[in-house]
Enzyme design. Structure first.
Site, short mmCIF file in Angstrom:
data_model
loop_
_atom_site.label_atom_id
_atom_site.label_comp_id
_atom_site.label_asym_id
_atom_site.label_seq_id
_atom_site.Cartn_x
_atom_site.Cartn_y
_atom_site.Cartn_z
N TYR A 39 -13.76 -5.41 5.45
CA TYR A 39 -12.34 -5.20 5.74
C TYR A 39 -12.00 -4.84 7.18
O TYR A 39 -10.80 -4.84 7.52
CB TYR A 39 -11.72 -4.20 4.76
CG TYR A 39 -11.79 -2.75 5.18
CD1 TYR A 39 -12.97 -2.05 5.13
CD2 TYR A 39 -10.65 -2.09 5.65
CE1 TYR A 39 -13.03 -0.74 5.51
CE2 TYR A 39 -10.71 -0.76 6.04
CZ TYR A 39 -11.89 -0.09 5.97
OH TYR A 39 -11.95 1.21 6.36
N HIS A 48 -2.33 7.17 -3.30
CA HIS A 48 -3.40 6.16 -3.25
C HIS A 48 -3.95 5.99 -1.83
O HIS A 48 -5.16 5.99 -1.61
CB HIS A 48 -2.88 4.82 -3.77
CG HIS A 48 -3.81 3.67 -3.55
ND1 HIS A 48 -5.02 3.54 -4.20
CD2 HIS A 48 -3.73 2.59 -2.72
CE1 HIS A 48 -5.63 2.44 -3.80
NE2 HIS A 48 -4.88 1.84 -2.90
N LYS A 104 -10.63 -9.15 -2.77
CA LYS A 104 -9.40 -9.23 -3.56
C LYS A 104 -9.08 -10.67 -4.00
O LYS A 104 -8.38 -10.86 -5.00
CB LYS A 104 -8.20 -8.77 -2.70
CG LYS A 104 -8.35 -7.40 -2.08
CD LYS A 104 -7.96 -6.33 -3.05
CE LYS A 104 -7.69 -5.01 -2.34
NZ LYS A 104 -7.12 -4.03 -3.28
N TYR A 118 0.90 -1.16 0.00
CA TYR A 118 0.00 0.00 0.00
C TYR A 118 0.93 1.20 0.00
O TYR A 118 0.84 2.07 0.84
CB TYR A 118 -0.78 -0.12 1.32
CG TYR A 118 -2.02 0.70 1.52
CD1 TYR A 118 -3.04 0.72 0.58
CD2 TYR A 118 -2.20 1.42 2.70
CE1 TYR A 118 -4.20 1.44 0.83
CE2 TYR A 118 -3.35 2.12 2.96
CZ TYR A 118 -4.36 2.13 2.01
OH TYR A 118 -5.51 2.83 2.26
#
Lengths: 395, 395
Positions: A229, A117, A238, A112
């Site tokens: 999540y 992002h 995912k 990540y």
């Protein structure tokens, strides 16, 4: 025997030489190297005697396990061999072969590592938080393990996942095909040789362990992910599929692409410090149904691949030949540099134009292709193989 | 040839017959079955011709991949053979052999299936939340992927992990050996045959896919976990090691242990509904330096193993022979039924007595052993192999 032409400005010239696994007309898969639009059987080019027996294997794993010195040696041998006469039976046209998943994936971790992002997703998923980044984000490369079995080679159809979701208006969760199917444009790093349990890999030694780099599309069902999540992270949002490009660009081919990562403030702990620039100047392009919709720049990534590997192992966790770790979505500071559609369309509220249609998330039949280039030797550029997938209806 | 005694009240009698992988004096590892304190080489007992060649393999994977009908057939053949004369060379004393990791682990997922555990951890990690359970908890079995390479067999030393932590009093994160090293007493479920990408396994079909059950210790560094886990879940706080027992108790041996799970309210979505009772009445015991400190009851678990497998695959994610999924910490409603020391000592604030010492988390040299029994046929009980590990100092 034949002599291959030297093509100036080729993205797949002698400075690149990515590895893959191919078959032709149903033959047993074998290791190959790509030059321009040729696929060259490595066992037929260099022989399969002694240590070269690994070229007859159906994945790159045995070759990768031979270690960094062999990677250097074989790369030099390939360049030497391709400058001379090449056996005709070693040579195939790219269009004539089937390309396979090049590695047998051991463990897979997704990071990540893009500040842009992580900030965008923080704003979208946790709008009430004043700081879109979590307090740990600038101190460690946040990551999670994903499903190794779900990593497929470019061209594999992606079945729209079913799952639970619960929107703000839903009284209770509903089940069905994902309605917010997305991409994440990433790079994937292939571990060639790992570390034993209880030991770790220092950031400055990562170069010795990372065999190569692929394009990586971490398909994501945002509706499933948003509901599932907390508190243990993404799972079914995912785990249905991730696609990698068929050609593994050797890290040895990316020396000209090395750049410094952005300034890391606050200073990171010693085990994450790097002595050399370890960012990668790779420019990606995301093509949606034939139209380029965004151009994520890998050079903008906050955490480097070396830091991700050092972090993964600092607790003594073992890594193995065939481990894959991916960067997480690559997003730059500009809107047209965002590597996921949830960011590009700001949660679906700001559609983008794709072939004249307003689009937000993926519809059945959509095709997404990632491509990328990076600086090569002598001012040229090298290319990555295509990473493509088409959405199939839910079953 | 020799005849083995029938021992009444043995935890490892003919109703159990767990599978493992052994070697003796450095021989090649092979598949075995346990009867009482004997380890019996399955290839030497039943032969290795035809389909039985899988008994000469170094893991259970090839046998498991043969599927449910073969598991039934082989179990019957073993019982038949053990009632007769057994070749002397097939027979070893448990103390004379080395036991190996019985499966080659493909993907590994850890769940969070105990309401008592999830509630306790919610109170400890998120004390400001009015509801200790997240909104999704009663709608889906929450889980995350873990590191396959870190799964080790009972008896393997556990090196204390290093990592980042940041306590409430720390201005910035500090690095060092974990100071809150913990256990999680769990059951692990071994997938014998999986599903192809894009398909799924219905809850009522789980029985056909689950080969067997092991004890599972998900060693956890709470200080590392607490700092890293938002927003993508646990990573280094868990990835350094998980220990499994060497003997895989066949699901076929646990038919008498089937019980209903606790009432599931609100009603779960159709894909999670079960037609038959699918809880397991397995009683665990956690032994800390020789003293039993807690007795977690698996029967109290909210989510069943069948539901966990159905959930894992409902989005089309593939599973494979050798996949392992674990239940998450088993905690019952009582304090002396809590399966993690962070719960047992309430975050370290309420030490427990271990051999007359006040203890909270694990110290170097500590040894933790999980054992368990379950109802067997004819009112007897069957046992699980020991799952043990000793803490080694950080490196």
């Amino acid at each position: 025997m034949t002599t291959l032409p030297i093509i100036e400005d080729s993205l797949f010239g002698l400075d690149n030489l990515p590895y893959g696994v191919y078959s032709v007309d149903g033959s047993a898969p074998r290791v190959a190297v790509r030059l321009h639009d040729h696929v060259i059987d490595l066992g037929l080019l260099l022989g399969t005697e002694g240590d070269n027996d690994v070229f007859a294997a159906p994945t790159l794993n045995p070759f990768m396990a031979q270690g960094h010195a062999r990677w250097v040696e074989v790369r030099a041998a390939i360049r030497e061999a391709l400058r001379g006469e090449v056996p005709q039976d070693a040579l195939h046209r790219l269009d004539d072969v089937t390309l396979h998943l090049p590695v047998e994936v051991s463990d897979y971790v997704d990071f990540y590592a893009s500040e842009h992002h992580a900030s965008n997703l923080g704003r979208l998923f946790r709008p009430d938080n004043p700081d879109p980044l979590m307090p740990n984000w600038k101190h460690l490369p946040v990551g999670y393990h994903g499903r190794s079995a779900s990593i497929v080679v470019s061209g594999t159809g992606i079945v729209r996942p079913q799952g639970q979701r619960k929107g703000p208006a839903d009284e209770k969760p509903v089940f069905g095909p994902s309605t917010r199917l997305d991409i994440e444009a990433e790079l994937g790093f292939i571990v060639g040789t790992g570390n034993a349990m209880g030991s770790s890999i220092a950031a400055e030694d990562a170069e010795q362990h990372i065999f190569g780099v692929v394009l990586f599309n971490d398909w994501s069902a945002r509706d499933i992910q948003a509901w599932e999540y907390v508190p243990l992270g993404p799972n079914l949002g995912k785990s249905f599929a991730s696609t990698i490009s068929p050609w593994v660009v050797p890290l040895l081919a990316l020396q000209e692409a090395k750049v410094s990562v952005p300034d890391q403030e606050p200073e990171v702990l010693p085990y994450l410090q790097m002595r050399q620039p370890w960012g990668l100047d790779v420019d990606l392009e995301v093509v949606w149904n034939g139209e380029t919709v965004t151009r994520p720049p890998y050079a903008a990534m906050y955490w480097s691949p070396a830091q991700m590997l050092a972090h993964t192992t600092v607790n003594g966790a073992p890594t193995r030949t065939g481990d894959v770790y991916a960067s997480g979505t690559i997003s730059g500071p500009e809107k047209n540099q965002r590597g996921a559609f949830i960011e590009l369309t700001w949660g679906g509220k700001e559609p983008v134009q794709v072939n004249g249609e307003e689009r937000t998330f993926l519809e059945d039949g959509d095709q997404v292709t990632l491509t990328a280039t990076a600086p090569g030797a002598n001012g040229g550029r090298i290319g990555f193989g295509e990473c493509t997938g088409r959405i199939l209806p839910a079953r």
